[in-house]
Design a protein around this motif. Structure first.
Motif, PDB file in Angstrom:
ATOM      1  N   THR A 124       0.866  -1.253  -0.059  1.00  0.00           N
ATOM      2  CA  THR A 124      -0.149   0.062   0.162  1.00  0.00           C
ATOM      3  C   THR A 124       0.762   1.368  -0.051  1.00  0.00           C
ATOM      4  OG1 THR A 124      -0.139   0.007   2.274  1.00  0.00           O
ATOM      5  CG2 THR A 124      -1.872  -1.117   1.297  1.00  0.00           C
ATOM      6  N   LEU A 125       0.387   2.408  -0.640  1.00  0.00           N
ATOM      7  CA  LEU A 125       1.063   3.565  -0.595  1.00  0.00           C
ATOM      8  C   LEU A 125       0.197   4.645  -0.159  1.00  0.00           C
ATOM      9  CD1 LEU A 125       2.320   3.018  -4.227  1.00  0.00           C
ATOM     10  CD2 LEU A 125       3.785   3.033  -2.126  1.00  0.00           C
ATOM     11  N   VAL A 160       3.115  10.045  -9.289  1.00  0.00           N
ATOM     12  CA  VAL A 160       1.731   9.658  -9.753  1.00  0.00           C
ATOM     13  C   VAL A 160       1.303   8.405  -8.896  1.00  0.00           C
ATOM     14  CG1 VAL A 160       0.220   8.908 -11.524  1.00  0.00           C
ATOM     15  CG2 VAL A 160       1.703  10.850 -11.826  1.00  0.00           C
ATOM     16  N   GLN A 161       2.155   7.528  -8.869  1.00  0.00           N
ATOM     17  CA  GLN A 161       1.994   6.220  -8.013  1.00  0.00           C
ATOM     18  C   GLN A 161       1.521   6.691  -6.578  1.00  0.00           C
ATOM     19  OE1 GLN A 161       3.475   2.012  -8.306  1.00  0.00           O
ATOM     20  NE2 GLN A 161       4.794   3.151  -6.990  1.00  0.00           N
ATOM     21  N   GLN A 162       2.385   7.356  -6.049  1.00  0.00           N
ATOM     22  CA  GLN A 162       2.270   8.015  -4.657  1.00  0.00           C
ATOM     23  C   GLN A 162       0.933   8.549  -4.464  1.00  0.00           C
ATOM     24  OE1 GLN A 162       4.808   7.789  -2.096  1.00  0.00           O
ATOM     25  NE2 GLN A 162       3.079   8.432  -0.789  1.00  0.00           N
ATOM     26  N   PRO A 169      -0.006   0.477  -6.215  1.00  0.00           N
ATOM     27  CA  PRO A 169       0.878   0.188  -7.270  1.00  0.00           C
ATOM     28  C   PRO A 169       0.309   0.379  -8.890  1.00  0.00           C
ATOM     29  CG  PRO A 169       1.019  -1.585  -5.878  1.00  0.00           C
ATOM     30  CD  PRO A 169      -0.298  -0.836  -5.405  1.00  0.00           C
ATOM     31  N   ILE A 170       1.062   1.248  -9.455  1.00  0.00           N
ATOM     32  CA  ILE A 170       0.644   1.495 -10.939  1.00  0.00           C
ATOM     33  C   ILE A 170       1.971   1.495 -11.792  1.00  0.00           C
ATOM     34  CG2 ILE A 170      -1.556   2.612 -10.585  1.00  0.00           C
ATOM     35  CD1 ILE A 170       0.077   5.262 -11.352  1.00  0.00           C
ATOM     36  N   THR A 182      10.706   1.970  -8.082  1.00  0.00           N
ATOM     37  CA  THR A 182       9.719   2.526  -7.015  1.00  0.00           C
ATOM     38  C   THR A 182      10.558   2.606  -5.922  1.00  0.00           C
ATOM     39  OG1 THR A 182       7.773   1.457  -7.907  1.00  0.00           O
ATOM     40  CG2 THR A 182       7.660   1.910  -5.839  1.00  0.00           C
ATOM     41  N   ALA A 183      11.163   1.614  -5.560  1.00  0.00           N
ATOM     42  CA  ALA A 183      12.054   1.763  -4.446  1.00  0.00           C
ATOM     43  C   ALA A 183      12.996   2.895  -4.391  1.00  0.00           C
ATOM     44  CB  ALA A 183      13.003   0.413  -4.157  1.00  0.00           C
ATOM     45  N   ALA A 184      13.751   3.156  -5.612  1.00  0.00           N
ATOM     46  CA  ALA A 184      14.499   4.285  -5.835  1.00  0.00           C
ATOM     47  C   ALA A 184      14.085   5.579  -5.604  1.00  0.00           C
ATOM     48  CB  ALA A 184      15.206   4.235  -7.151  1.00  0.00           C
TER      49      ALA A 184
END
Length: 386
Positions: free
Chosen positions: A4-5, A130-132, A137-138, A324-326
């Protein structure tokens, strides 16, 4: 475990569409450029050595663009870098079609590669933002757009093989530039998602501090994944031919790899949300290692095709998860990780060629399988840092 974000406001649908088209454009342009490379070579009367100089110039420009893009996106926000580099990228493609000498090709290739690098960092950093905002997750869907764009670009180049390459390059360049300019209103509205530059106020979106070691770990795993992609692009068909397959079957090896990767990315976000990025990347990397390793060990054409498909499907969600992790460390970290990753893509095929000169080809091609196993082993440490 579910990934989840944190959410902020309503999902920015227009921004997502903009980035989806940007990733697709990157795939289309690179596929068109690569597919019509023989025509560029013939028009400038280049031997293999001189063509290698042109490709090296594009690679050097890309590395410089990735590093510059990370710094610029960190300072000004990534969305501000979506239009100008796209227009430059498009113009450079059109100019590459007109070049008839080695010096002109080298200069234009440097610009082409640099624009590609800046745009790559801007697109991936914007995708993290944008994912945030979406709160789920996108990222894999954006990379799926790249894969599908590359497939479409390759089909376009094949369908227009009767056209002079300069006409195709000019048409694709013009369409790309017009698309980027038409997106200006959306880009202006997307700047509110840029939280990764130096002047960003303290908030939940402010980049976390990322250690140098963790950044290099993410980059190393990205390089391992992209080395496998380069191996599939340059060596899959050679591998099938060494197994006495027909030219058509050999050519289908990379196509199957690409389709498997696109398929995995299309479903990747849903699977990431359900099982967590770590579980998905580890499971996929094991599939990639076992699939390719088994295909190499059996040594038949059907097994080899299945092995390359397993490699593409297994690694399909790894790079989106690593980006995403970066992104937790901001645009500069994305730029560094992407740069290291592309070094794997650029140097991997040559490394396999060097190994193949010393060992049987299947032994040399075990390198991507070994690296996939490494990704599986290090996924938790990379994606779930303490």
């Amino acid at each position: 475990m579910t990934a989840t974000l944190p959410t902020t406001t309503a999902p920015p649908i227009a921004d997502r569409r903009l980035l989806t088209s940007t990733f697709a454009i990157l795939g289309i342009v690179m596929a068109v450029w690569g597919a019509r490379m023989p025509a560029v070579q013939a028009a400038a009367h280049l031997g293999p050595g001189r063509l290698a100089v042109v490709l090296l110039a594009a690679a050097a420009g890309m590395v410089a663009g990735l590093q510059a893009g990370g710094r610029l996106a960190h300072r000004h926000g990534p969305s501000r870098l979506l239009v100008a580099p796209t227009v430059t990228f498009a113009a450079a493609l059109a100019l590459l079609g007109q070049c008839r000498t080695l010096p002109s090709l080298v200069i234009t290739a440097v610009v082409f590669g640099a624009a590609h690098g800046v745009l790559d960092v801007a697109a991936n950093s914007s995708a993290v933002n944008v994912q945030q905002a979406y709160g789920r997750p996108i990222m894999a869907s954006f990379h799926a757009a790249y894969s599908l764009g590359a497939l479409g670009g390759a089909l376009l180049a094949a369908a227009t093989a009767w056209l002079p390459h300069q006409v195709l390059f000019a048409a694709v360049g013009a369409a790309t530039a017009l698309t980027a300019l038409a997106a200006l209103p959306v880009v202006r509205s997307a700047t509110h998602l840029d939280h990764s530059h130096d002047d960003a106020p303290t908030s939940d979106h402010r980049p976390a501090r990322t250690s140098r070691g963790h950044t290099w770990l993410l980059g190393g795993l990205a390089a391992a994944c992209l080395l496998a992609e380069g191996a599939a692009a340059d060596w899959a068909s050679v591998h099938l031919r060494s197994l006495h397959s027909s030219e058509a079957v050999a050519a289908g090896a990379y196509a199957l790899y690409s389709c498997a990767m696109a398929l995995g990315r299309l479903f990747g976000d849903r699977l990431t949300a359900r099982y967590s990025p770590t579980t998905l990347v580890r499971t996929g990397a094991v599939l990639a290692a076992v699939g390719l390793g088994t295909g190499l060990a059996i040594g038949s054409a059907p097994a080899a095709l299945a092995g390359w498909m397993g490699l593409g499907l297994g690694l399909s969600t790894a790079v989106p998860a690593l980006i995403t992790a970066a992104g937790r460390g901001g645009a500069r970290t994305v730029g560094t990780v992407t740069t290291i990753g592309y070094l794997g893509l650029l140097t991997g095929p040559a490394a396999i060629g060097a190994l193949a000169a010393l060992t049987p080809l299947p032994t040399a091609l075990a390198l991507p399988a070994i690296l996939a196993a490494t990704v599986a082993a290090a996924a938790r440490r990379a994606l779930e840092p303490r």
